[in-house]
Scaffold this active site. Structure first.
Site, mmCIF file in Angstrom:
data_model
loop_
_atom_site.group_PDB
_atom_site.id
_atom_site.type_symbol
_atom_site.label_atom_id
_atom_site.label_comp_id
_atom_site.label_asym_id
_atom_site.label_seq_id
_atom_site.Cartn_x
_atom_site.Cartn_y
_atom_site.Cartn_z
ATOM 1 C CG ASP A 96 -2.005 -1.070 1.138
ATOM 2 O OD1 ASP A 96 -1.796 -2.071 0.413
ATOM 3 O OD2 ASP A 96 -3.046 -0.911 1.798
ATOM 4 C CE LYS A 142 -5.009 1.933 2.941
ATOM 5 N NZ LYS A 142 -3.857 1.192 3.502
ATOM 6 C CE LYS A 159 -6.847 -1.318 2.852
ATOM 7 N NZ LYS A 159 -5.487 -1.851 3.091
#
Length: 246
Positions: free
Chosen positions: A99, A173, A207
């Protein structure tokens, strides 16, 4: 709804932030991992320094929990070279998912070329090693228009540079959970922010991270269309409890 399969169970405080030792932090990560194993939680999300030990722990348990880590965390201002070096080490240590905090400060200053370069190089590195790349845009630092714009750019760059069968491994995300806001403004995922991301992500998965504190919130996020939820309250969510955590 089986919420557990959507969850990245998260512990991202450094020893300095938590007041714990390195050994105590590793123990917390092992407890988080065992909790994921016992409850069918999809992934654990931990700091890079602990990936090797946790990957080993999962193998010893013969479990299928995914190991995720963060790159350029949490400010996102690391150089592209620094992010790539951190990512290469995380992959070598056994991380399944990375990430990255995108350089949203560079984006806000109009340096789109830098942001595009780190996205393409970081994503390519992950895909070459059959890993998943997630790009944190830090929605609390952005206006609604900027959330839409940077999400759209990421989607376009993915479609222009990678194959369609790889897009499912390229996430957008929402948040780090560490961004400092003022006036009580949420620093994580909001329904409004996630909706904007979903509307602009094209075929990329989204996400939601931070701020999902009740099972109802989690179910609503999933119903909106998110594919993953990052939370430090994974066990509370699947046990139908509310939490004040990340």
């Amino acid at each position: 709804m089986n919420i557990a399969q959507y969850l990245d169970s998260t512990y991202l405080k450094t020893p300095a932030q938590s007041g714990l030792s390195e050994e105590e932090t590793l123990q917390k990560d092992k407890e988080l991992t065992q909790e994921a194993i016992d409850n069918g939680i999809f992934a654990v999300m931990i700091r890079p320094d602990y990936v090797s030990e946790i990957e080993k722990y999962i193998r010893e348990k013969n479990a299928e929990v995914i190991v995720g880590t963060v790159i350029g965390f949490h400010e996102g201002t690391y150089s592209t070279e620094e992010k790539l070096a951190e990512a290469e080490k995380a992959i070598a240590d056994g991380a399944d998912e990375l990430d990255f905090v995108i350089n949203y400060n560079a984006y806000l200053k109009g340096n789109l070329d830098l942001v595009k370069e780190e996205f393409i190089k970081g994503t390519a590195l992950c895909l070459q090693h059959h890993k998943t790349a997630k790009w944190i845009i830090e929605i609390a630092a952005l206006t609604d228009e900027q959330i839409a714009d940077i999400t759209r750019h990421i989607s376009n760059w993915a479609e222009e540079n990678f194959r369609e069968n790889e897009w499912s491994k390229i996430f957008v995300k929402s948040s780090t959970g560490f961004y400092a806001t003022e006036g009580g403004k949420p620093n994580g995922a909001t329904f409004e922010g996630i909706q904007i991301m979903l509307e602009n992500a094209g075929k990329l998965p989204v996400k939601a991270a931070g701020g999902v504190r009740t099972p109802e919130d989690a179910e609503k996020m999933i119903s909106l269309g998110v594919k993953r939820i990052g939370t430090s309250s994974a066990l509370a969510l699947i046990k139908n409890q509310s939490s004040e955590g990340y």
